[in-house]
Design a protein around this motif. Sequence first.
Motif, PDB file in Angstrom:
ATOM      1  N   THR A 124      -7.727 -54.725 -36.914  1.00 25.34           N
ATOM      2  CA  THR A 124      -6.491 -54.667 -36.148  1.00 25.34           C
ATOM      3  C   THR A 124      -6.120 -53.213 -35.841  1.00 25.34           C
ATOM      4  N   VAL A 125      -5.730 -52.955 -34.602  1.00 23.90           N
ATOM      5  CA  VAL A 125      -5.341 -51.611 -34.178  1.00 23.90           C
ATOM      6  C   VAL A 125      -3.922 -51.312 -34.662  1.00 23.90           C
ATOM      7  N   THR A 126      -3.760 -50.217 -35.408  1.00 24.79           N
ATOM      8  CA  THR A 126      -2.435 -49.765 -35.840  1.00 24.79           C
ATOM      9  C   THR A 126      -2.333 -48.263 -35.606  1.00 24.79           C
ATOM     10  N   ASP A 127      -1.109 -47.756 -35.539  1.00 22.32           N
ATOM     11  CA  ASP A 127      -0.908 -46.325 -35.320  1.00 22.32           C
ATOM     12  C   ASP A 127      -1.509 -45.504 -36.464  1.00 22.32           C
ATOM     13  N   GLU A 128      -1.363 -45.982 -37.682  1.00 24.80           N
ATOM     14  CA  GLU A 128      -1.909 -45.271 -38.843  1.00 24.80           C
ATOM     15  C   GLU A 128      -3.429 -45.176 -38.762  1.00 24.80           C
ATOM     16  N   ARG A 129      -4.061 -46.274 -38.385  1.00 23.99           N
ATOM     17  CA  ARG A 129      -5.523 -46.278 -38.290  1.00 23.99           C
ATOM     18  C   ARG A 129      -6.015 -45.425 -37.130  1.00 23.99           C
ATOM     19  N   LYS A 130      -5.226 -45.327 -36.070  1.00 20.54           N
ATOM     20  CA  LYS A 130      -5.606 -44.502 -34.919  1.00 20.54           C
ATOM     21  C   LYS A 130      -5.748 -43.033 -35.304  1.00 20.54           C
ATOM     22  N   GLU A 131      -5.045 -42.618 -36.343  1.00 18.86           N
ATOM     23  CA  GLU A 131      -5.141 -41.239 -36.807  1.00 18.86           C
ATOM     24  C   GLU A 131      -6.446 -40.992 -37.564  1.00 18.86           C
ATOM     25  N   GLN A 132      -7.102 -42.078 -38.004  1.00 18.87           N
ATOM     26  CA  GLN A 132      -8.293 -41.946 -38.833  1.00 18.87           C
ATOM     27  C   GLN A 132      -9.582 -42.300 -38.117  1.00 18.87           C
ATOM     28  N   VAL A 133      -9.508 -43.212 -37.135  1.00 15.76           N
ATOM     29  CA  VAL A 133     -10.691 -43.641 -36.393  1.00 15.76           C
ATOM     30  C   VAL A 133     -10.337 -43.759 -34.917  1.00 15.76           C
ATOM     31  N   ASP A 134     -11.345 -43.892 -34.080  1.00 13.48           N
ATOM     32  CA  ASP A 134     -11.120 -44.114 -32.641  1.00 13.48           C
ATOM     33  C   ASP A 134     -11.418 -45.570 -32.315  1.00 13.48           C
ATOM     34  N   GLY A 170      -5.601 -53.376 -47.865  1.00 13.01           N
ATOM     35  CA  GLY A 170      -6.061 -52.712 -46.654  1.00 13.01           C
ATOM     36  C   GLY A 170      -5.846 -53.514 -45.385  1.00 13.01           C
ATOM     37  N   THR A 171      -5.123 -54.626 -45.469  1.00 14.22           N
ATOM     38  CA  THR A 171      -4.887 -55.467 -44.294  1.00 14.22           C
ATOM     39  C   THR A 171      -3.484 -55.230 -43.732  1.00 14.22           C
ATOM     40  N   THR A 172      -3.268 -55.700 -42.504  1.00 15.94           N
ATOM     41  CA  THR A 172      -1.952 -55.588 -41.897  1.00 15.94           C
ATOM     42  C   THR A 172      -0.940 -56.454 -42.642  1.00 15.94           C
ATOM     43  N   ALA A 173      -1.410 -57.505 -43.304  1.00 13.03           N
ATOM     44  CA  ALA A 173      -0.503 -58.351 -44.091  1.00 13.03           C
ATOM     45  C   ALA A 173       0.079 -57.555 -45.255  1.00 13.03           C
ATOM     46  N   ALA A 240     -14.203 -50.093 -33.725  1.00 11.37           N
ATOM     47  CA  ALA A 240     -13.819 -48.719 -34.047  1.00 11.37           C
ATOM     48  C   ALA A 240     -15.069 -47.893 -34.327  1.00 11.37           C
ATOM     49  N   VAL A 241     -14.971 -46.601 -33.992  1.00 15.65           N
ATOM     50  CA  VAL A 241     -16.042 -45.643 -34.281  1.00 15.65           C
ATOM     51  C   VAL A 241     -15.420 -44.461 -35.012  1.00 15.65           C
ATOM     52  N   GLN A 242     -16.263 -43.612 -35.554  1.00 14.94           N
ATOM     53  CA  GLN A 242     -15.745 -42.412 -36.218  1.00 14.94           C
ATOM     54  C   GLN A 242     -14.983 -41.562 -35.209  1.00 14.94           C
ATOM     55  N   LYS A 243     -13.883 -40.977 -35.658  1.00 12.91           N
ATOM     56  CA  LYS A 243     -13.046 -40.178 -34.774  1.00 12.91           C
ATOM     57  C   LYS A 243     -13.862 -39.036 -34.170  1.00 12.91           C
ATOM     58  N   GLY A 244     -13.790 -38.921 -32.838  1.00  7.58           N
ATOM     59  CA  GLY A 244     -14.514 -37.863 -32.143  1.00  7.58           C
ATOM     60  C   GLY A 244     -15.888 -38.253 -31.643  1.00  7.58           C
ATOM     61  N   ASN A 245     -16.337 -39.470 -31.951  1.00 13.13           N
ATOM     62  CA  ASN A 245     -17.654 -39.916 -31.472  1.00 13.13           C
ATOM     63  C   ASN A 245     -17.497 -40.456 -30.044  1.00 13.13           C
ATOM     64  N   THR A 246     -17.213 -39.545 -29.127  1.00 15.16           N
ATOM     65  CA  THR A 246     -16.778 -39.891 -27.771  1.00 15.16           C
ATOM     66  C   THR A 246     -17.827 -40.646 -26.967  1.00 15.16           C
ATOM     67  N   ALA A 247     -19.075 -40.241 -27.037  1.00 14.55           N
ATOM     68  CA  ALA A 247     -20.124 -40.886 -26.234  1.00 14.55           C
ATOM     69  C   ALA A 247     -20.280 -42.353 -26.616  1.00 14.55           C
ATOM     70  N   LEU A 248     -20.296 -42.641 -27.907  1.00 16.57           N
ATOM     71  CA  LEU A 248     -20.413 -44.030 -28.354  1.00 16.57           C
ATOM     72  C   LEU A 248     -19.170 -44.816 -27.975  1.00 16.57           C
ATOM     73  N   LEU A 249     -17.990 -44.201 -28.108  1.00 14.75           N
ATOM     74  CA  LEU A 249     -16.735 -44.864 -27.745  1.00 14.75           C
ATOM     75  C   LEU A 249     -16.726 -45.216 -26.260  1.00 14.75           C
ATOM     76  N   ASN A 250     -17.132 -44.276 -25.410  1.00 13.51           N
ATOM     77  CA  ASN A 250     -17.161 -44.525 -23.964  1.00 13.51           C
ATOM     78  C   ASN A 250     -18.148 -45.635 -23.614  1.00 13.51           C
ATOM     79  N   TRP A 251     -19.304 -45.642 -24.297  1.00 14.76           N
ATOM     80  CA  TRP A 251     -20.285 -46.696 -24.046  1.00 14.76           C
ATOM     81  C   TRP A 251     -19.696 -48.061 -24.406  1.00 14.76           C
ATOM     82  N   LEU A 252     -19.015 -48.132 -25.538  1.00 18.40           N
ATOM     83  CA  LEU A 252     -18.401 -49.389 -25.978  1.00 18.40           C
ATOM     84  C   LEU A 252     -17.352 -49.883 -24.970  1.00 18.40           C
ATOM     85  N   ASN A 253     -16.531 -48.980 -24.491  1.00 15.97           N
ATOM     86  CA  ASN A 253     -15.495 -49.363 -23.523  1.00 15.97           C
ATOM     87  C   ASN A 253     -16.108 -49.925 -22.247  1.00 15.97           C
ATOM     88  N   GLU A 254     -17.162 -49.283 -21.764  1.00 14.97           N
ATOM     89  CA  GLU A 254     -17.831 -49.786 -20.566  1.00 14.97           C
ATOM     90  C   GLU A 254     -18.494 -51.139 -20.837  1.00 14.97           C
TER      91      GLU A 254
END
Length: 293
Positions: A124-134, A170-173, A240-254
Amino acid sequence: MKKKIGLILLTLILAAGLLAGCGQQSTGDEGNAADNGSGKAAARSLEDIKKDGKIRIGVFSDKNPFGYVDANGEVQGYDVYFAKRIAKDLLGSEDAVEFVYVEAASRVEYLQSGKVDITLANFTVTDERKEQVDFALPYMKVALGVVSPESKLITDVSQLKGRTLIVVKGTTAETYFSENHPEINLLKFDEYQEAYDALLDGRGDAFSTDNTEVLAWAINNKGFKVGIESLGATDAIAPAVQKGNTALLNWLNEEIKTLGKEQFFHADYEKTLKPVYGNSADPESLVVEGGEM
């Protein structure tokens, strides 16, 4: 004289050990990511993955029907179906995926330490997790649900005051009830199977996690029912991917956008979720196509 020789030998041994230590490089489980001393390690790039011919994807092994090991020892589920397609489109074969089993609380750590390239464990996407992963674009949406024995059915959160609610760490619950309902006693477990066993054993009055999960479990466990079907905000589930792994993130989005054009995630639902839910769930309330909520 013997004592002097012994001291010289000891000094040489210690010096050799120090030099060996300086020359070693701490790596992740597969030896492809160097630890920087903080528990974090450099992610494998998209090109690294292509050269290796394998992609490591983190999934659950005990969360039916999203990621679980069946009676034949094969990993199955909604996330697994998606993971195999990622491997096929990126590396040419579904067999190019290496599944790494994660727990809810280890999903971030496994990315940061380079043990996995992608996490697909019902994340699940959360603001806290966004600070740790992409996070990539979403492929499912979800809210919280609460399952309890039909004989003592919980239909409102107020009924849990002073009682014991089972959650997985570690869950949203866990986050939701810790922050919003301190009057409820939380019994926490590392694994989903442990949590369900506790509910079956009567160690808690109810169990809360994603509504999609508790609904599936209640269907297969006579005497239990989801009394609260939707709690809290409707959230997105995304890779989710490791923060800063932009090429893999972009590939996933496409990839997610492309799969949306063929209604891939509806096909995934039909294959992995409908056999469990039957007519008790509406795919439109769960499935996200093309990354658009």
